[in-house]
Write a protein that holds these residues in place. Structure first.
Motif, PDB file in Angstrom:
ATOM      1  N   PRO A 148     -21.074  -7.008  11.936  1.00  0.00           N
ATOM      2  CA  PRO A 148     -21.950  -6.674  10.782  1.00  0.00           C
ATOM      3  C   PRO A 148     -21.563  -7.240   9.099  1.00  0.00           C
ATOM      4  O   PRO A 148     -20.724  -8.096   9.359  1.00  0.00           O
ATOM      5  N   SER A 149     -22.237  -7.318   8.614  1.00  0.00           N
ATOM      6  CA  SER A 149     -22.709  -7.809   7.269  1.00  0.00           C
ATOM      7  C   SER A 149     -21.698  -6.956   5.916  1.00  0.00           C
ATOM      8  O   SER A 149     -21.294  -7.601   5.123  1.00  0.00           O
ATOM      9  N   VAL A 150     -21.797  -5.781   6.309  1.00  0.00           N
ATOM     10  CA  VAL A 150     -21.135  -4.390   5.146  1.00  0.00           C
ATOM     11  C   VAL A 150     -19.425  -4.608   5.704  1.00  0.00           C
ATOM     12  O   VAL A 150     -19.301  -3.884   6.543  1.00  0.00           O
ATOM     13  N   GLN A 151     -18.882  -4.651   4.933  1.00  0.00           N
ATOM     14  CA  GLN A 151     -17.222  -4.447   4.344  1.00  0.00           C
ATOM     15  C   GLN A 151     -16.845  -2.734   5.100  1.00  0.00           C
ATOM     16  O   GLN A 151     -17.762  -1.999   4.942  1.00  0.00           O
ATOM     17  N   VAL A 152     -15.860  -2.843   6.039  1.00  0.00           N
ATOM     18  CA  VAL A 152     -15.442  -1.104   6.364  1.00  0.00           C
ATOM     19  C   VAL A 152     -14.289  -0.780   5.554  1.00  0.00           C
ATOM     20  O   VAL A 152     -13.023  -2.213   5.508  1.00  0.00           O
ATOM     21  N   GLY A 153     -14.092   0.149   4.745  1.00  0.00           N
ATOM     22  CA  GLY A 153     -13.054  -0.127   3.273  1.00  0.00           C
ATOM     23  C   GLY A 153     -11.760   1.202   4.240  1.00  0.00           C
ATOM     24  O   GLY A 153     -12.727   2.075   5.399  1.00  0.00           O
ATOM     25  N   ASP A 154     -10.664   0.610   3.731  1.00  0.00           N
ATOM     26  CA  ASP A 154     -10.108   1.841   4.646  1.00  0.00           C
ATOM     27  C   ASP A 154      -8.894   2.372   3.397  1.00  0.00           C
ATOM     28  O   ASP A 154      -8.059   1.552   2.807  1.00  0.00           O
ATOM     29  N   PRO A 155      -9.518   3.231   2.483  1.00  0.00           N
ATOM     30  CA  PRO A 155      -8.401   4.189   1.277  1.00  0.00           C
ATOM     31  C   PRO A 155      -7.206   3.701   1.464  1.00  0.00           C
ATOM     32  O   PRO A 155      -6.530   4.027   0.662  1.00  0.00           O
ATOM     33  N   PHE A 156      -6.927   4.517   2.371  1.00  0.00           N
ATOM     34  CA  PHE A 156      -5.773   5.216   3.195  1.00  0.00           C
ATOM     35  C   PHE A 156      -4.069   3.527   2.778  1.00  0.00           C
ATOM     36  O   PHE A 156      -3.733   3.220   2.228  1.00  0.00           O
ATOM     37  N   MET A 157      -4.468   2.629   3.278  1.00  0.00           N
ATOM     38  CA  MET A 157      -4.266   1.605   3.554  1.00  0.00           C
ATOM     39  C   MET A 157      -4.608   0.254   1.744  1.00  0.00           C
ATOM     40  O   MET A 157      -3.422  -0.034   1.520  1.00  0.00           O
ATOM     41  N   GLU A 158      -5.559   0.867   1.461  1.00  0.00           N
ATOM     42  CA  GLU A 158      -5.375  -0.018   0.045  1.00  0.00           C
ATOM     43  C   GLU A 158      -4.527   1.246  -0.786  1.00  0.00           C
ATOM     44  O   GLU A 158      -3.744   0.374  -1.951  1.00  0.00           O
ATOM     45  N   LYS A 159      -4.277   2.112  -0.851  1.00  0.00           N
ATOM     46  CA  LYS A 159      -2.990   2.676  -1.415  1.00  0.00           C
ATOM     47  C   LYS A 159      -1.827   2.414  -0.880  1.00  0.00           C
ATOM     48  O   LYS A 159      -1.248   2.351  -2.395  1.00  0.00           O
ATOM     49  N   LEU A 160      -1.373   1.935  -0.256  1.00  0.00           N
ATOM     50  CA  LEU A 160      -0.485   1.409   0.788  1.00  0.00           C
ATOM     51  C   LEU A 160      -0.602  -0.294  -0.606  1.00  0.00           C
ATOM     52  O   LEU A 160       0.580  -0.156  -0.960  1.00  0.00           O
ATOM     53  N   LEU A 207       2.370  -3.121  -6.989  1.00  0.00           N
ATOM     54  CA  LEU A 207       3.305  -2.447  -7.922  1.00  0.00           C
ATOM     55  C   LEU A 207       4.890  -2.732  -7.902  1.00  0.00           C
ATOM     56  O   LEU A 207       5.989  -3.307  -8.563  1.00  0.00           O
ATOM     57  N   GLU A 208       5.522  -2.907  -6.376  1.00  0.00           N
ATOM     58  CA  GLU A 208       6.853  -2.315  -6.398  1.00  0.00           C
ATOM     59  C   GLU A 208       6.737  -4.216  -6.724  1.00  0.00           C
ATOM     60  O   GLU A 208       8.290  -4.454  -7.164  1.00  0.00           O
ATOM     61  N   ILE A 209       6.010  -4.967  -5.709  1.00  0.00           N
ATOM     62  CA  ILE A 209       6.781  -6.495  -5.945  1.00  0.00           C
ATOM     63  C   ILE A 209       6.776  -6.524  -7.077  1.00  0.00           C
ATOM     64  O   ILE A 209       7.560  -7.582  -7.373  1.00  0.00           O
ATOM     65  N   PHE A 210       5.956  -6.428  -7.844  1.00  0.00           N
ATOM     66  CA  PHE A 210       5.959  -7.057  -9.253  1.00  0.00           C
ATOM     67  C   PHE A 210       7.028  -6.459 -10.033  1.00  0.00           C
ATOM     68  O   PHE A 210       8.146  -7.318 -10.370  1.00  0.00           O
ATOM     69  N   ALA A 211       7.791  -5.716 -10.190  1.00  0.00           N
ATOM     70  CA  ALA A 211       8.025  -5.209 -10.206  1.00  0.00           C
ATOM     71  C   ALA A 211      10.114  -5.214 -10.043  1.00  0.00           C
ATOM     72  O   ALA A 211      10.402  -6.168 -11.321  1.00  0.00           O
ATOM     73  N   ALA A 212      10.008  -6.131  -8.780  1.00  0.00           N
ATOM     74  CA  ALA A 212      10.696  -7.103  -8.309  1.00  0.00           C
ATOM     75  C   ALA A 212      10.576  -8.053  -8.843  1.00  0.00           C
ATOM     76  O   ALA A 212      11.804  -8.578  -8.721  1.00  0.00           O
ATOM     77  N   CYS A 257       6.782  -4.931   1.747  1.00  0.00           N
ATOM     78  CA  CYS A 257       6.216  -4.636   2.840  1.00  0.00           C
ATOM     79  C   CYS A 257       6.335  -4.007   3.738  1.00  0.00           C
ATOM     80  O   CYS A 257       5.307  -3.225   3.873  1.00  0.00           O
ATOM     81  N   ALA A 258       7.742  -4.223   4.549  1.00  0.00           N
ATOM     82  CA  ALA A 258       8.411  -3.408   5.646  1.00  0.00           C
ATOM     83  C   ALA A 258       8.319  -2.390   5.141  1.00  0.00           C
ATOM     84  O   ALA A 258       7.555  -1.120   6.002  1.00  0.00           O
ATOM     85  N   LYS A 259       8.583  -1.579   4.115  1.00  0.00           N
ATOM     86  CA  LYS A 259       8.940  -0.294   3.571  1.00  0.00           C
ATOM     87  C   LYS A 259       7.665   0.242   3.431  1.00  0.00           C
ATOM     88  O   LYS A 259       7.530   1.573   3.909  1.00  0.00           O
ATOM     89  N   TRP A 260       6.798  -0.350   2.425  1.00  0.00           N
ATOM     90  CA  TRP A 260       4.980   0.732   2.584  1.00  0.00           C
ATOM     91  C   TRP A 260       4.969   0.445   3.762  1.00  0.00           C
ATOM     92  O   TRP A 260       3.269   0.831   4.043  1.00  0.00           O
ATOM     93  N   ASP A 261       5.192  -0.171   4.646  1.00  0.00           N
ATOM     94  CA  ASP A 261       4.269   0.267   6.494  1.00  0.00           C
ATOM     95  C   ASP A 261       2.958  -0.577   5.461  1.00  0.00           C
ATOM     96  O   ASP A 261       2.054  -0.791   6.666  1.00  0.00           O
ATOM     97  N   VAL A 262       3.284  -2.469   5.127  1.00  0.00           N
ATOM     98  CA  VAL A 262       2.110  -3.272   5.514  1.00  0.00           C
ATOM     99  C   VAL A 262       2.812  -4.324   5.722  1.00  0.00           C
ATOM    100  O   VAL A 262       3.508  -5.519   5.248  1.00  0.00           O
ATOM    101  N   GLU A 263       1.289  -4.467   6.863  1.00  0.00           N
ATOM    102  CA  GLU A 263       1.126  -5.849   7.348  1.00  0.00           C
ATOM    103  C   GLU A 263       1.673  -7.596   6.138  1.00  0.00           C
ATOM    104  O   GLU A 263       0.924  -7.570   5.223  1.00  0.00           O
TER     105      GLU A 263
END
Length: 753
Positions: free
Chosen positions: A255-267, A273-278, A351-357
């Protein structure tokens, strides 16, 4: 059964030894001279991975190859705002503006038009997701979104197909992120049938010291890809890339259209933002259009060295993806960061804390090349700037259309007009119920406008307003606007009218306009008529911003919005952002109480061409749009800022003229109004002259308003008084609020039930 063997990998070594191999450059949207230029840059034929990268990065969407000759004039505008110097501007992910008290605000508007026609929900949802990541990449916390939308006629079946999905996509993604949707537009016109416009805006807030830029600097710094895994969705979303172009025996076309996952984006937002703050980031880029091709080439191009990437380290959702596909995938919710080696462990821990690979996929090198390997073999070896910034530049032919003079000669002022009070009354109701002027709450009720608790103004106010400091009540206001009919009649004036209306909308709430972002939606650049419209709109915006003294911070161009020979109305959407020192003192939209004096600020002229009345009643488009007087707009904005505390309400006059402004002001809190109009009542009610606002003050404050207006050189005309349960025009008609509300509120629910 075992997987079928893949064809021999097309490496740089293979490309050097096999210079005559036929390649699908035309299928990927490249021209013959562009393909020849790529071969000249590399001194050989490109590998299939390099060809894919160049094709998508040199696409119209990514390179602006047809429009950058016109866009460059925006750099002539001083990069100063009425508050201070712009901190980041054109060329960055989004513009960043100093708003005082150590705060900066970043905002940008972009398009996701074509994907939203193909797959309305995901197209619109990922449009919101992409613009939010642009704001995040500047070091800001996203705080609000907006959605300027355009559709075909409300009674068309395809409008019924795309509109509910687009609205649900905007709301579904934004609501899941917990971001308030504070404004936008929903406009209907036959030219948008088959070409809906889904423009998305995001606003973010940061402290000055938190600003981050997209560049890969520092030899040995590590390149980390983090967020969602890379899949096959979105391949070809920007170009015409499809998987079978490279591997006919591989998986079916994706498919040419991306598929979004807003809950992943929230993480991803909270993690970033925590990485920036650090303090762990040396450079950062979101992955949007063109995916890894864009992120790697742009970061390397903007840095002070090269970059080496191990593509096989990229986490995949689909193990069958070829390197070309991985480079082109526009899978959502991904970011790329440049991190000093000593900080990598801490980065990965957050990243691991936020369950972000998160995976280290490369490093910054001391060379001048972007080198990408796949399982130990080099598939990309290019000068990164040639991919990201030095693509082709077209001076496409453009000329004033042969039909423009005849169009402008066909003015609406000659059309039959209502002659009696009853006819005027019927016209007010008909316009209020028309698709472009009716109640849009069927749309906006699907959006959370007040999440986070800092929304001060939202739909249907003239602008959205957000508090950014809870102690000082510092805030910003944003508006988006464009009347495509005006731009068709005169694209230079139409762009300035869009700028003026958005500027005025911000000012009605009491904010001081600071800067603009734009989303320039047009037809095919291969049509000289369209290119003339584009060139004139850019010239109009540049001249307008120079006169108003506000910069262009960045924006977006969307072309090829065209079905056959029918282009959309030229639609240069202009977003204006302003600052207000204390949001608790903003001026609200709509009549607040009975017994207040109603004034019209500004001049009314017999300007009916391109108006909502001409369109709805007569199906007519012709003539010249309203006169633009930006000096008067600036004086009006200064008056509105000075009037904070004196004015009890303010609402700008635009589509539908004074009649619609009175209707909307009365409906806001069910407060009626009685006015008396001097001269031609029809012109007074339905002309769409620019630079006008209807305001109210306490009855005892009328003289103070007149004196304030005189001091700013703005005409103030007493129209009447608020109160009662009807809209009354003396000597003409009385229209009960309940009757006009019924007509105004029924249109969208009836059409979309």
């Amino acid at each position: 059964m075992p997987d079928a063997p893949r064809p021999t990998l097309d490496t740089v070594a293979v490309a050097t030894q096999d210079p005559g191999r036929e390649q699908p450059w035309a299928d990927l949207g490249l021209k013959a001279d562009e393909y020849a230029e790529i071969r000249e840059i590399l001194g050989r034929r490109p590998t299939s991975s390099e060809l894919a990268m160049y094709s998508v990065m040199w696409s119209e969407h990514c390179s602006y190859k047809s429009t950058k000759v016109h866009l460059k004039q925006f750099s002539e505008i001083p990069q100063e705002t009425p508050v201070g110097k712009m901190l980041a501007g054109i060329g960055e992910n989004a513009g960043v503006i100093d708003v005082g008290q150590g705060y900066a605000v970043t905002f940008k508007v972009e398009s996701h038009n074509h994907p939203s026609f193909v797959e309305p929900y995901q197209g619109a949802a990922t449009g919101i997701g992409g613009i939010v990541r642009d704001i995040l990449a500047m070091g800001a916390r996203p705080v609000a979104v907006m959605d300027p939308l355009r559709f075909g006629p409300l009674d068309e079946p395809d409008t019924h197909r795309v509109l509910p999905g687009i609205v649900a996509g905007v709301g579904g993604y934004g609501n899941c992120l917990g971001l308030p949707n504070i404004g936008g537009e929903a406009v209907f016109d036959e030219t948008y049938l088959g070409n809906p416009l889904v423009n998305a805006l995001c606003v973010g807030v940061l402290r000055h010291e938190d600003l981050h830029l997209a560049k890969a600097s520092g030899v040995g710094n590590q390149v980390i890809l983090y967020g969602a895994r890379t899949g096959g969705d979105g391949i070809g979303g920007v170009s015409v890339l499809a998987s079978e172009t490279f591997d006919a025996d591989g998986p079916a076309k994706r498919p040419s259209v991306q598929v979004g996952d807003p809950f992943m984006e929230k993480l991803l937002i909270e993690c970033t933002l925590e990485i920036f703050a650090a303090g762990l980031v040396a450079g950062i880029q979101d992955l949007g259009g063109a995916g890894l091709s864009c992120a790697t080439s742009e970061l390397a191009s903007a840095g002070d060295g090269g970059m080496h990437v191990e593509l096989d380290r990229v986490p995949l959702r689909d193990s069958t993806l070829a390197p070309e596909e991985i480079l082109m995938s526009e899978s959502q919710e991904r970011m790329m960061a440049v991190v000093e080696p000593a900080d990598v462990e801490a980065f990965l821990a957050i990243c691991a804390k936020w369950d972000v690979e998160a995976v280290v996929i490369g490093e910054v090198t001391d060379g001048e090349r972007l080198i990408i390997d796949w399982h130990g073999q080099t598939v990309v070896d290019v000068p990164p700037r040639s991919v990201a910034h030095d693509g082709p530049t077209y001076n496409r032919p453009f000329a004033r259309p042969s039909w423009q003079d005849a169009l402008q000669a066909d003015g609406a002022e000659k059309l039959a007009r209502p002659a009696t009070g009853d006819e005027l009354r019927e016209t007010v109701v008909r316009l209020a119920a028309s698709p472009n002027l009716c109640d849009k709450s069927w749309i906006t009720d699907q959006f959370d406008r007040y999440v986070l608790g800092n929304t001060v103004l939202a739909q249907p106010s003239d602008s959205g307003m957000i508090r950014i400091d809870e102690e000082t009540n510092l805030g910003v206001a944003v508006s988006t606007d464009c009347n495509g009919r005006f731009a068709k009649l005169d694209p230079y004036a139409g762009a300035q009218l869009a700028l003026a209306e958005s500027y005025r909308n911000v000012a009605t709430g009491g904010a001081k306009p600071l800067a603009i972002s734009d989303c320039l939606n047009f037809g095919s650049p291969e049509d000289p008529d369209v290119m003339w419209q584009f060139a004139e709109a850019c010239r109009g915006l540049k001249d307008g911003c120079l006169e108003l003294g506000i910069p262009v911070t960045g924006g977006n161009v969307s072309l090829y919005n065209q079905t056959g020979e029918t282009a959309i109305l030229p639609t240069p959407v202009v977003a204006v952002l302003g600052v207000i020192e204390d949001v608790t003192k903003r001026t609200p939209t709509g009549f607040q109480a009975a017994g207040e004096a109603v004034f019209l600020l500004g001049e009314t002229r017999e300007e009916l061409s391109g108006s909502e009345w001409a369109s709805v009643v007569h199906g007519h488009l012709g003539g010249k749009p309203p006169v633009v007087d930006l000096a008067a707009e600036k004086a009006l904005a200064e008056l509105l800022a000075a009037g904070v505390g004196l004015l009890t309400s303010a609402h700008d006059l635009a589509d539908g003229g004074l009649a619609q402004a009175l209707v909307e002001s009365a409906l806001r809190h069910d407060v009626g109004v009685s006015v008396e109009l001097a001269g031609d009542a029809f012109v007074g009610l339905f002309a769409e002259s620019a630079g006008r606002v209807v305001v109210t003050v306490a009855a005892a404050d009328g003289a103070a308003l007149e004196a304030l207006a005189a001091g700013h050189g703005v005409r103030a005309t007493l129209l009447g008084t608020t109160g009662g349960d009807a809209l009354e025009v003396a000597g003409q008609f009385t229209l009960p609020i309940a009757e006009v509300r019924e007509a105004w509120s029924a249109t969208l629910p009836a059409a979309l039930a």
